[in-house]
Design an enzyme around this catalytic site. Sequence first.
Site, mmCIF file in Angstrom:
data_model
loop_
_atom_site.group_PDB
_atom_site.id
_atom_site.type_symbol
_atom_site.label_atom_id
_atom_site.label_comp_id
_atom_site.label_asym_id
_atom_site.label_seq_id
_atom_site.Cartn_x
_atom_site.Cartn_y
_atom_site.Cartn_z
ATOM 1 N N PHE A 81 0.966 -1.213 0.024
ATOM 2 C CA PHE A 81 -0.044 -0.088 -0.037
ATOM 3 C C PHE A 81 0.901 1.268 0.136
ATOM 4 O O PHE A 81 0.655 2.262 -0.887
ATOM 5 C CB PHE A 81 -0.978 -0.102 1.325
ATOM 6 C CG PHE A 81 -2.228 0.964 1.133
ATOM 7 C CD1 PHE A 81 -3.356 0.621 0.881
ATOM 8 C CD2 PHE A 81 -1.870 2.424 1.386
ATOM 9 C CE1 PHE A 81 -4.366 1.429 0.755
ATOM 10 C CE2 PHE A 81 -2.985 3.245 0.993
ATOM 11 C CZ PHE A 81 -4.296 2.633 0.890
ATOM 12 N N ASN A 128 -3.434 -8.119 -8.602
ATOM 13 C CA ASN A 128 -2.542 -6.995 -8.903
ATOM 14 C C ASN A 128 -1.216 -7.814 -9.511
ATOM 15 O O ASN A 128 -0.954 -8.814 -9.477
ATOM 16 C CB ASN A 128 -2.190 -6.204 -7.635
ATOM 17 C CG ASN A 128 -0.792 -6.785 -7.062
ATOM 18 O OD1 ASN A 128 0.272 -6.179 -7.636
ATOM 19 N ND2 ASN A 128 -0.948 -7.555 -5.990
ATOM 20 N N SER A 192 6.698 -12.389 -4.666
ATOM 21 C CA SER A 192 5.892 -11.665 -5.721
ATOM 22 C C SER A 192 5.785 -12.648 -6.993
ATOM 23 O O SER A 192 6.788 -12.749 -7.406
ATOM 24 C CB SER A 192 6.239 -10.134 -5.848
ATOM 25 O OG SER A 192 5.371 -9.744 -7.014
ATOM 26 N N ASN A 194 4.660 -10.924 -9.554
ATOM 27 C CA ASN A 194 4.557 -9.984 -10.797
ATOM 28 C C ASN A 194 6.291 -9.389 -11.169
ATOM 29 O O ASN A 194 6.301 -8.458 -11.968
ATOM 30 C CB ASN A 194 3.916 -8.807 -10.130
ATOM 31 C CG ASN A 194 2.700 -9.341 -9.864
ATOM 32 O OD1 ASN A 194 1.963 -9.990 -10.384
ATOM 33 N ND2 ASN A 194 2.014 -8.716 -8.752
ATOM 34 N N LYS A 225 9.860 -13.063 3.267
ATOM 35 C CA LYS A 225 8.175 -13.494 2.880
ATOM 36 C C LYS A 225 8.137 -14.509 1.743
ATOM 37 O O LYS A 225 8.897 -14.567 0.954
ATOM 38 C CB LYS A 225 7.842 -12.038 2.405
ATOM 39 C CG LYS A 225 6.323 -12.289 2.213
ATOM 40 C CD LYS A 225 5.583 -10.538 2.034
ATOM 41 C CE LYS A 225 4.062 -10.719 1.847
ATOM 42 N NZ LYS A 225 3.393 -9.409 1.696
ATOM 43 N N GLY A 279 -6.555 -11.183 -0.491
ATOM 44 C CA GLY A 279 -7.727 -11.328 0.403
ATOM 45 C C GLY A 279 -8.413 -12.585 0.578
ATOM 46 O O GLY A 279 -7.598 -13.610 0.794
ATOM 47 N N GLY A 308 -6.054 -12.936 3.795
ATOM 48 C CA GLY A 308 -7.290 -13.188 3.818
ATOM 49 C C GLY A 308 -8.076 -13.065 5.532
ATOM 50 O O GLY A 308 -8.948 -13.829 5.786
ATOM 51 N N TYR A 329 -4.033 -6.196 3.870
ATOM 52 C CA TYR A 329 -4.128 -4.751 3.133
ATOM 53 C C TYR A 329 -5.462 -4.955 2.483
ATOM 54 O O TYR A 329 -6.412 -3.939 2.695
ATOM 55 C CB TYR A 329 -3.035 -5.023 2.051
ATOM 56 C CG TYR A 329 -2.921 -4.162 1.085
ATOM 57 C CD1 TYR A 329 -4.145 -3.347 0.555
ATOM 58 C CD2 TYR A 329 -2.047 -4.214 -0.021
ATOM 59 C CE1 TYR A 329 -4.017 -2.373 -0.645
ATOM 60 C CE2 TYR A 329 -1.806 -3.285 -1.067
ATOM 61 C CZ TYR A 329 -2.939 -2.389 -1.397
ATOM 62 O OH TYR A 329 -2.984 -1.812 -2.609
ATOM 63 N N THR A 330 -5.830 -6.020 1.872
ATOM 64 C CA THR A 330 -7.130 -6.050 1.050
ATOM 65 C C THR A 330 -8.229 -6.032 2.092
ATOM 66 O O THR A 330 -9.328 -5.082 1.705
ATOM 67 C CB THR A 330 -6.926 -7.461 0.227
ATOM 68 O OG1 THR A 330 -6.127 -7.491 -0.536
ATOM 69 C CG2 THR A 330 -8.507 -7.574 -0.485
#
Length: 371
Positions: A81, A128, A192, A194, A225, A279, A308, A329-330
């Site tokens: 974020f 994302n 990640s 991405n 992580k 989430g 989640g 976050y979500t």
Amino acid sequence: MSKQSPTRKLRQTVYDASLKVMFTLRPERIHGIMNKALGVVDGVAPLNRTMEKIIAVHDDSLSQEVFGVTFPRPLGLAAGFDKNASMADAWGAVGFGYAELGTVTASPQPGNPTPRLFRLPADKAILNRMGFNNLGAAEVAKNLRNRKSTDVIGINIGKTKVVPAEHAVDDYRRSASLLGDLADYLVVNVSSPNTPGLRDLQAVESLRPILAAVQESTTVPVLVKIAPDLSDEDIDAVADLAVELKLAGIVATNTTISREGLNTPSGEVEAMGAGGISGAPVAARSLEVLKRLYARVGKEMVLISVGGISTPEQAWERITSGATLLQGYTPFIYGGPDWIRDIHLGIAKQLKAHGLRNIADAVGSELEWKN
């Protein structure tokens, strides 16, 4: 489920109505609007202090010392974020116990082309493929030096996209050197989906030199992580490496590339394209990974659970399954600041119901939720 007061229900109704309006705008535009609003909170000290007094839950039973740092509350903002630490002083004001900022890379980068952020309201999820868009470690370091609060922050660092895998060690070392001493802890992000090839760095032979280099570059606690999509065997291998290197802990988990079990029509999801989902859909696997990690290394390091955590009941289950700290976050997007408050009030209530003086006594206890 825990009961809500009439005032709480009203606030939720108002937030839900606001969310419907916000969801008519592009996700990244909404993110920008929220950034500006939180930037005001970050920059106006009297407003910041007043909000923290009113919104945050203040209960001594929630405060604990973790790897030498005092966390006033267990739920923190997850990375993703506040990528540039531009709102570092705002997160305590909205109720979080700490914030993990980033992901930050050694060199600035724009991230992936837009659109790259999508909502899945039917799943209370976000997809994302941002690609670590950020201003770079040197600029983020400037923002951190301008902080006015002493709120607990972690910095999540990732690999610069254009840096080849064989030079990843130096890339992570550079970020750690610039940012490490400006944070309370560092998280090495190799999970990640991405950044091309990034998840390959979770393999132990690739991960060991990266983690060692980061540890050598900073005096603050270092964590790693991991992704929810790792096999159980690979999770065990990373956990064992973390123990071997005497890491402070593991953050579990990042977003998932799985598309199984979604309520959103498959055609809509396919049209969104590649990316990680966060989430509610990641909750079950995140809990599985947490339990596996706690059974293997829970007595030797701190586990931070993320993925989640939408309700106080879920938060309590993560704590009693071995998580010392939590992140989200979500659910913050879908629930607003009241989500943070509900989580903290729910945990405090359970501690009292079970006769426990401090949250540390509940970690790994497997105590059930009491209505």
